[in-house]
Design an enzyme around this catalytic site. Sequence first.
Site, PDB file in Angstrom:
ATOM      1  N   ASP A 212       0.849  -1.176   0.000  1.00  0.00           N
ATOM      2  CA  ASP A 212       0.000   0.000   0.000  1.00  0.00           C
ATOM      3  C   ASP A 212       0.891   1.235   0.000  1.00  0.00           C
ATOM      4  O   ASP A 212       1.965   1.228   0.593  1.00  0.00           O
ATOM      5  CB  ASP A 212      -0.851  -0.022   1.279  1.00  0.00           C
ATOM      6  N   ASP A 230      -4.592  10.394 -11.426  1.00  0.00           N
ATOM      7  CA  ASP A 230      -3.537  10.577 -10.415  1.00  0.00           C
ATOM      8  C   ASP A 230      -2.798  11.907 -10.559  1.00  0.00           C
ATOM      9  O   ASP A 230      -1.566  11.974 -10.388  1.00  0.00           O
ATOM     10  CB  ASP A 230      -2.530   9.407 -10.451  1.00  0.00           C
ATOM     11  N   ASP A 234      -0.764   9.424  -5.988  1.00  0.00           N
ATOM     12  CA  ASP A 234      -0.739   8.098  -6.601  1.00  0.00           C
ATOM     13  C   ASP A 234      -1.823   7.221  -5.989  1.00  0.00           C
ATOM     14  O   ASP A 234      -1.600   6.546  -4.996  1.00  0.00           O
ATOM     15  CB  ASP A 234       0.654   7.494  -6.358  1.00  0.00           C
ATOM     16  N   ASN A 236      -3.206   4.487  -7.174  1.00  0.00           N
ATOM     17  CA  ASN A 236      -3.101   3.043  -7.401  1.00  0.00           C
ATOM     18  C   ASN A 236      -1.714   2.484  -7.078  1.00  0.00           C
ATOM     19  O   ASN A 236      -1.408   1.343  -7.409  1.00  0.00           O
ATOM     20  CB  ASN A 236      -3.506   2.668  -8.828  1.00  0.00           C
ATOM     21  N   GLU A 252      -0.013   9.577 -15.668  1.00  0.00           N
ATOM     22  CA  GLU A 252      -0.754   8.306 -15.636  1.00  0.00           C
ATOM     23  C   GLU A 252      -1.574   8.166 -16.922  1.00  0.00           C
ATOM     24  O   GLU A 252      -1.655   7.083 -17.503  1.00  0.00           O
ATOM     25  CB  GLU A 252      -1.658   8.274 -14.390  1.00  0.00           C
ATOM     26  N   SER A 270       0.569 -24.167  -0.580  1.00  0.00           N
ATOM     27  CA  SER A 270       1.883 -23.855  -0.041  1.00  0.00           C
ATOM     28  C   SER A 270       2.952 -23.814  -1.125  1.00  0.00           C
ATOM     29  O   SER A 270       3.970 -23.150  -0.969  1.00  0.00           O
ATOM     30  CB  SER A 270       2.269 -24.893   1.006  1.00  0.00           C
TER      31      SER A 270
HETATM   32  C1  NAG Z   1       2.051 -16.572  -1.982  1.00  0.00           C
HETATM   33  O1  NAG Z   1       2.105 -16.738  -0.625  1.00  0.00           O
HETATM   34  C2  NAG Z   1       2.683 -17.940  -0.243  1.00  0.00           C
HETATM   35  C3  NAG Z   1       2.577 -18.089   1.193  1.00  0.00           C
HETATM   36  O2  NAG Z   1       3.615 -17.422   1.792  1.00  0.00           O
HETATM   37  C4  NAG Z   1       4.123 -17.946  -0.676  1.00  0.00           C
HETATM   38  O3  NAG Z   1       4.759 -19.117  -0.303  1.00  0.00           O
HETATM   39  C5  NAG Z   1       4.160 -17.815  -2.153  1.00  0.00           C
HETATM   40  O4  NAG Z   1       5.478 -17.707  -2.551  1.00  0.00           O
HETATM   41  C6  NAG Z   1       3.393 -16.606  -2.574  1.00  0.00           C
HETATM   42  N1  NAG Z   1       3.283 -16.629  -3.973  1.00  0.00           N
HETATM   43  C7  NAG Z   1       3.633 -15.623  -4.662  1.00  0.00           C
HETATM   44  C8  NAG Z   1       3.487 -15.794  -6.099  1.00  0.00           C
HETATM   45  O5  NAG Z   1       4.052 -14.607  -4.138  1.00  0.00           O
END
Ligand code: NAG
Length: 582
Positions: A212, A230, A234, A236, A252, A270
């Site tokens: 953010d 913008d 900014d 976005n 922009e 995971s």
């Molecule tokens: C998304 O979050 C998971 C959990 O931490 C992480 O392992 C993974 O690398 C992330 N994927 C991306 C594409 O950032």
Amino acid sequence: MRGSRQTFFNLFCILWLPILLKAASSSPLPRGNDPPTASLSSGLYKGHTCVGCVLVVSVIEQLAQWHNSTVKAAMERLCNYIPEKLQGFCYVLAELYGPHIAELIDREMNADVVCHSLKLCKEDPGQPLCHLYAPPKVGLSAAIKKAKSIMKTSKDLKSFMGFSSVCAFPLLANLCEKIKYVMRNKLPFEDFDGDKFSTFPTLRGYHWRGRDCNDKNTTVYPGRRPDNWDVKSDSNCNGIWGVDPKDGIPYEEKFCKGADSQGVVLLGDSAGAHFHIPPEWMTVTQMSAKSFANLPMAFTDELDWPQFSEITGFLNSTIGGWTDSLYLRLRRRNRCNHRDLQNISQNGGSSGNLLYLIKSLARNQLLDNPAIVIYATIGNDVCNGNRDTLAHMTTPKEMVSNVMQALRYLDSHLPNSSHVILTGLVDGRFLWDNLHDRYHPLGQLNRDITYSQIYSFLDCLQVSPCSGWLTPNETLRNLTSERALQLSNVLKEIARSEKFANFDIFYMDFPLRQTAEEWHKMGGEPWQLIEPVDGFHPSQIAAALGTRITWQKALHEWPQVLGRENPFNDQIEAIFKDQGGH
Ligand SMILES: *[C@@H]1O[C@H](CO)[C@@H](O)[C@H](O)[C@H]1NC(C)=O
Ligand SMILES: *[C@@H]1O[C@H](CO)[C@@H](O)[C@H](O)[C@H]1NC(C)=O
Ligand SMILES: *[C@@H]1O[C@H](CO)[C@@H](O)[C@H](O)[C@H]1NC(C)=O
Ligand SMILES: *[C@@H]1O[C@H](CO)[C@@H](O)[C@H](O)[C@H]1NC(C)=O
Ligand SMILES: *[C@@H]1O[C@H](CO)[C@@H](O)[C@H](O)[C@H]1NC(C)=O
Ligand SMILES: *[C@@H]1O[C@H](CO)[C@@H](O)[C@H](O)[C@H]1NC(C)=O
Ligand SMILES: *[C@@H]1O[C@H](CO)[C@@H](O)[C@H](O)[C@H]1NC(C)=O
């Protein structure tokens, strides 16, 4: 959602903090909505406590061996390596368990015996005794009996078994709360506060979604269409704003209007979140304070490294390999996409529990740019740690229902002209085939622990990330792959036959075969594509290579998904430099 889906996350929460979860799981937690999960997960925590104990005791034992020191000195050494914030806790543990562990190790009892006698590993009635090492000559039961009798004569264990003030440690208090929250709700670390984008890295902060650029204003966030181009600020967070003094046109508008700007969203597990346990944490020959510097961060990111991952990675990898991601490539193609990423993945994510996770997707259909959504639950629908693992796999019928529900949700939340790419399940036979007779990081010093032993140990404790693939039973591995293929075919068929109002939809196989071929051409070995510690997840190298393959496929077969190359990229870079970083 089943308790077993938490497996990947828990495995490590407990590695260095066996007591923490003991405290958490034995405290009277408010029960979740479904009682079966509660009982299941208490079994799981028991299993993880045992794994954590055996790992830690093994490391202590090996440290003493490598440095030719006493066990007590090895424990102190280990605590010294650990980051300062956690040291107090480490010393408390060493104080509580140390004398017993030292006494038993000095009598040449191995980690299995030590942990059973400390009651951190428990034998379930009617179930086999679980062990990682080859049993001692006298037999495991006899050794445990002997160890217990030694313990009886030393200090009373009970005095510290009741220890439950762990959460009083400042850093741990926070972790305790999060862990209890996860256990209670079976949910990811999401939605503590309503605002989904953050300036904080971990705890599902900006490692997980674009950072953010104004946390105080909820109408400012990555991925929205710019507010009045913008002109003033900014809105976005893509780092492009203000007015060109030469001609009075907002930057922009000049650089990003009609540029097909879009974000990247990962709905995954995971693997997508990039689960990784640093092997340095258990390789005593190279262990130093540096090995553990990333421990607090790793814990607060649930042992995931989304910032380096295949779909949403944006930082250079510090865990080996290199970073390449769909996000970085889309950003390079069109710098207006800067920071527009969301990693909605969770350890244990499957087609079923994604239906909960998906609610944390942040996309406003009216105000935001379209997005490319990667739907990638590559294994958990067939992976579980149950003894009757086949019976707990997602059926093709359930898969259709889960995926269609997710897609309908996306159709009602994604801005028009978005894209969805469904990724098939992996063929996990690759894991056993390439690892089973290799030494695990923990077994490298004494050449005594292979992956096959690790898999059996986890399976015995019912905390295997995948009983169907991480098994010597070839028939079972084949059956698991057969189901995975059926589920991939469900995805393929949905992509072929279903139509949605706000996105088009594509399917691709998980690119394991091509990844292995590419890596072979680069002179690599197949086992390097697998996470060394868990022996299950794709490694950083596999993730980065996978990105390249996915990108090439999209470029050739679905170029409309990637949008056009922005002709103003160089000008954006010249004026806005790194666009405020990530
Ligand atoms: C998304 O979050 C998971 C959990 O931490 C992480 O392992 C993974 O690398 C992330 N994927 C991306 C594409 O950032
Ligand atoms: C280990 O230390 C002991 C006592 O300090 C010593 O007697 C022994 O030789 C040492 N062994 C090795 C291999 O260095
Ligand atoms: C919040 O951001 C929006 C969009 O840039 C802007 O219009 C609005 O004035 C801001 N609100 C505050 C309180 O700064
Ligand atoms: C990653 O490293 C490369 C080369 O060392 C550098 O050019 C690049 O800026 C780095 N990227 C990030 C995101 O830090
Ligand atoms: C989405 O956009 C396409 C063209 O880009 C248009 O044909 C279609 O009607 C739009 N769908 C909705 C639901 O607005
Ligand atoms: C498992 O599948 C492989 C490849 O399809 C096949 O060669 C092998 O014979 C099968 N093994 C068993 C035990 O079914
Ligand atoms: C291997 O797995 C299959 C399928 O679960 C099972 O029927 C068979 O008994 C197992 N074989 C052994 C030796 O455990």
